[in-house]
Write a protein that holds these residues in place. Structure first.
Motif, PDB file in Angstrom:
ATOM      1  N   ASP A 173      -6.829   3.801 -15.272  1.00 54.90           N
ATOM      2  CA  ASP A 173      -6.692   5.229 -15.567  1.00 54.90           C
ATOM      3  C   ASP A 173      -7.740   5.695 -16.573  1.00 54.90           C
ATOM      4  O   ASP A 173      -8.217   6.830 -16.504  1.00 54.90           O
ATOM      5  CB  ASP A 173      -5.289   5.535 -16.091  1.00 54.90           C
ATOM      6  CG  ASP A 173      -4.231   5.423 -15.006  1.00 54.90           C
ATOM      7  OD1 ASP A 173      -3.028   5.359 -15.344  1.00 54.90           O
ATOM      8  OD2 ASP A 173      -4.606   5.382 -13.817  1.00 54.90           O
ATOM      9  N   ASP A 214      -2.800   5.128  -2.119  1.00 50.99           N
ATOM     10  CA  ASP A 214      -3.005   4.296  -3.300  1.00 50.99           C
ATOM     11  C   ASP A 214      -2.566   2.885  -2.948  1.00 50.99           C
ATOM     12  O   ASP A 214      -2.014   2.631  -1.875  1.00 50.99           O
ATOM     13  CB  ASP A 214      -2.171   4.823  -4.483  1.00 50.99           C
ATOM     14  CG  ASP A 214      -2.651   4.284  -5.828  1.00 50.99           C
ATOM     15  OD1 ASP A 214      -3.631   3.513  -5.834  1.00 50.99           O
ATOM     16  OD2 ASP A 214      -2.045   4.625  -6.853  1.00 50.99           O
ATOM     17  N   ARG A 215      -2.826   1.960  -3.855  1.00 48.85           N
ATOM     18  CA  ARG A 215      -2.358   0.593  -3.664  1.00 48.85           C
ATOM     19  C   ARG A 215      -1.322   0.263  -4.716  1.00 48.85           C
ATOM     20  O   ARG A 215      -1.559   0.416  -5.909  1.00 48.85           O
ATOM     21  CB  ARG A 215      -3.527  -0.392  -3.743  1.00 48.85           C
ATOM     22  CG  ARG A 215      -4.401  -0.371  -2.521  1.00 48.85           C
ATOM     23  CD  ARG A 215      -5.345  -1.553  -2.500  1.00 48.85           C
ATOM     24  NE  ARG A 215      -6.205  -1.597  -3.671  1.00 48.85           N
ATOM     25  CZ  ARG A 215      -7.314  -0.880  -3.801  1.00 48.85           C
ATOM     26  NH1 ARG A 215      -7.678  -0.068  -2.828  1.00 48.85           N
ATOM     27  NH2 ARG A 215      -8.048  -0.972  -4.875  1.00 48.85           N
ATOM     28  N   ASP A 266       0.845  -1.194   0.000  1.00 51.41           N
ATOM     29  CA  ASP A 266       0.000   0.000   0.000  1.00 51.41           C
ATOM     30  C   ASP A 266       0.882   1.246   0.000  1.00 51.41           C
ATOM     31  O   ASP A 266       1.880   1.312   0.715  1.00 51.41           O
ATOM     32  CB  ASP A 266      -0.916   0.020   1.225  1.00 51.41           C
ATOM     33  CG  ASP A 266      -2.044  -0.983   1.115  1.00 51.41           C
ATOM     34  OD1 ASP A 266      -2.619  -1.104   0.028  1.00 51.41           O
ATOM     35  OD2 ASP A 266      -2.330  -1.662   2.114  1.00 51.41           O
ATOM     36  N   ARG A 310      -3.136  -0.921 -14.877  1.00 51.37           N
ATOM     37  CA  ARG A 310      -3.188   0.471 -14.450  1.00 51.37           C
ATOM     38  C   ARG A 310      -3.704   1.380 -15.562  1.00 51.37           C
ATOM     39  O   ARG A 310      -4.457   2.318 -15.306  1.00 51.37           O
ATOM     40  CB  ARG A 310      -1.818   0.939 -13.973  1.00 51.37           C
ATOM     41  CG  ARG A 310      -1.816   2.358 -13.431  1.00 51.37           C
ATOM     42  CD  ARG A 310      -0.502   2.705 -12.762  1.00 51.37           C
ATOM     43  NE  ARG A 310      -0.337   1.989 -11.510  1.00 51.37           N
ATOM     44  CZ  ARG A 310      -0.891   2.365 -10.365  1.00 51.37           C
ATOM     45  NH1 ARG A 310      -1.641   3.445 -10.318  1.00 51.37           N
ATOM     46  NH2 ARG A 310      -0.691   1.679  -9.262  1.00 51.37           N
TER      47      ARG A 310
END
Length: 539
Positions: free
Chosen positions: A533, A434-435, A420, A529
């Protein structure tokens, strides 16, 4: 902080000091701490005298929040066995993996959900299955009525059969006529195997020792100092006791202080949940964001008596400002949010009730070190985002039979790398920003994309798949699938149906988007990701 005690030492101290105090109430029936003492000894005697289990063997417990849970768990621990907490919502595939991975020799399961385990138990190491019905620990007449209504009127108990089955009531009768022999247990012995996913998508058993669990209990008690008064608390328990967050609060902290938990077997049935709370002057509530939101929207909940509610704790998923403010407006009680992981037994940090900072997960609990590091492992200064690392007595022993995975998670200096991304403020409070991992959190439950993708790609119509978490007002996040078709006739309906057969409900994707191709690195790894996004940009 005494780290040389075991869970059973703590339990024994509570039984000696608070035997007459109510411990757990469910469906209108209450067991005192003395009752739990006597009944758990009876169950331990059954295990010792009527099964092949030996100290150190694993016993899987697949129960919702019913009175049998603390009896079975403390009984198993008193017999020197390791408890494998098993989610009642698991599919047959998930149950089979966990039973085989843990090497569980016995399974305790609620009749309502037993058919799933019955499908696969013959393909596992389980030698003995103990089946219980919902009211088995109620008084005889009430037990007969509730169990028969559940079975014959509400049709809540499907047909099933196990080749090696005994009823819980029969097991308890056998235990009552046998003698229980106390077992010597070490603080370093594994008390609980708590399964969690990982970047590989394979569920791994976090080995939580007696020392881990007792340490975290003491840490939470200190963090809640003044908010858990001995013998004076009544906490609502809607979160499943098989989840380590609820286990630590209700089976450890509250039991150890002679306090009372009101078990909610099915918190998803909001009207029934609220009806249970009517007329109950509870002092504490352990929940999560999704549940706070769902309850506060109900007029009947708003009419309850919150005059004695002093403590509300939140964990499992991020607490939103809206949910926190609405809860305070309805109940008059502020929410203290904390942070933890299965691998940390689970609590790492907590917002003290007298100094809550909304938007943070509070201060590290006592005897816990935290730091944030960059990608090279260098420690970063305050107010700089980096990966959160934790060191303390609550950090797990490691992953069951997975030394390589353990080494990836815990470095040579004992720092657990959480995955994390966080900021440690100059006042010591922690903010999760965020992770690092691709984990998705649906209503507090971890969903690992690789597991979902593995199931989806087993469908012959799927060429490639990527699972990501997208924001959802109700559950925090839901799963969205991106798929490249192998069969052009494949539909979203086909994919969802396939997932429902093979995944627990909260892991099933809520939407499917078909693509000609998925974004990838130059070595062919799908870039989740980038897909996430896109969702952020679109919103």
């Amino acid at each position: 902080m005494d780290l040389d005690r075991t869970v059973i030492d703590v339990f024994g101290e509570a039984c000696a000091k608070y035997a007459d105090r109510p411990a757990f109430t469910c469906l209108g029936h209450t067991l005192t701490i003395g009752d739990i003492d006597a009944l758990s000894a009876r169950f331990a005697a059954y295990l010792q005298n009527h099964t092949s289990l030996e100290p150190g063997d694993r016993i899987a417990v697949q129960l919702p929040n019913v009175l049998q849970y603390p009896v079975v768990v403390f009984g198993a621990l008193r017999a020197g066995m390791t408890v494998v907490n098993t989610n009642p919502l698991y599919t047959a595939r998930e149950v089979k993996h966990q039973l085989n991975d843990s090497g569980a020799k016995a399974l305790v399961v609620l009749a309502n959900i037993a058919p799933t385990a019955a499908e696969v138990v013959a393909e596992t190491s389980v030698e003995q299955v103990i089946v219980t019905e919902i009211a088995d620990l109620h008084a005889p007449l009430k037990r007969f009525v509730i169990n028969n209504v559940a079975r014959h009127v509400k049709k809540l108990v499907p047909e099933f059969t196990f080749p090696n089955q005994v009823s819980f009531t029969a097991a308890m009768k056998q235990g009552a006529s046998a003698s229980f022999t106390p077992v010597q247990v070490s603080p370093e012995d594994v008390a609980v195997l708590q399964y969690t996913g990982g970047t590989t998508g394979v569920a791994k058993g976090a080995m939580l020792t007696n020392r881990n669990l007792v340490a975290n209990m003491e840490q939470v008690r200190e963090a809640l100092a003044g908010n858990i008064l001995e013998g004076e608390e009544l906490y609502v328990a809607p979160l499943p006791l098989y989840h380590i967050y609820a286990f630590t609060i209700h089976c450890m902290c509250l039991m150890a202080t002679g306090n009372h938990s009101l078990l909610i077997p099915n918190p998803r049935d909001i009207p029934a949940f609220i009806k249970t709370l009517k007329g109950v002057r509870f002092t504490g509530f352990a929940g999560l964001n999704t549940l706070f939101n769902a309850l506060c929207r109900e007029p009947a909940f708003q009419e309850l008596d919150f005059g004695k509610l002093r403590t509300t704790v939140s964990g499992g998923m991020a607490l939103t400002h809206d949910a926190a403010e609405r809860w305070q407006e309805v109940t008059g009680c502020r929410i203290s949010e904390g942070y933890g992981m299965t691998e940390t037994s689970p609590v790492v940090s907590f917002n003290p009730a007298a100094a809550i900072q909304l938007g943070t997960v509070g201060l590290p609990v006592p005897a816990t070190e935290v730091k944030v590091v960059d990608e090279q492992g260098n420690e970063l200064p305050d107010n700089t985002p980096g990966e959160l690392c934790v060191r303390g007595p609550q950090v797990m022993k490691g992953y069951w039979q997975r030394p390589e995975a353990t080494a990836e998670m815990i470095d040579e200096d004992g720092w657990l790398h959480t995955g994390d991304m966080a900021v440690i403020q100059d006042d010591g409070y922690i903010r999760i920003v965020d992770r690092k991992k691709d984990m998705i959190i649906v209503s507090g439950f971890n969903v690992y994309p690789n597991e979902v993708e593995d199931v989806v790609c087993s469908h012959e119509g799927v060429l490639e798949a990527a699972a990501v978490g997208i924001p959802d007002a109700k559950s925090g996040e839901v799963v969205k699938l991106y798929i490249v078709k192998a069969d052009q006739n494949l539909t979203e309906k086909d994919v969802i149906a396939h997932c429902r057969e093979n995944l627990t409900a909260y892991k099933v994707p809520k939407s499917v988007e078909f693509r000609e191709e998925l974004p990838k690195t130059n070595v062919g790894k799908i870039l989740r990701r980038e897909l996430r996004d896109e969702v952020v940009t679109e919103s």
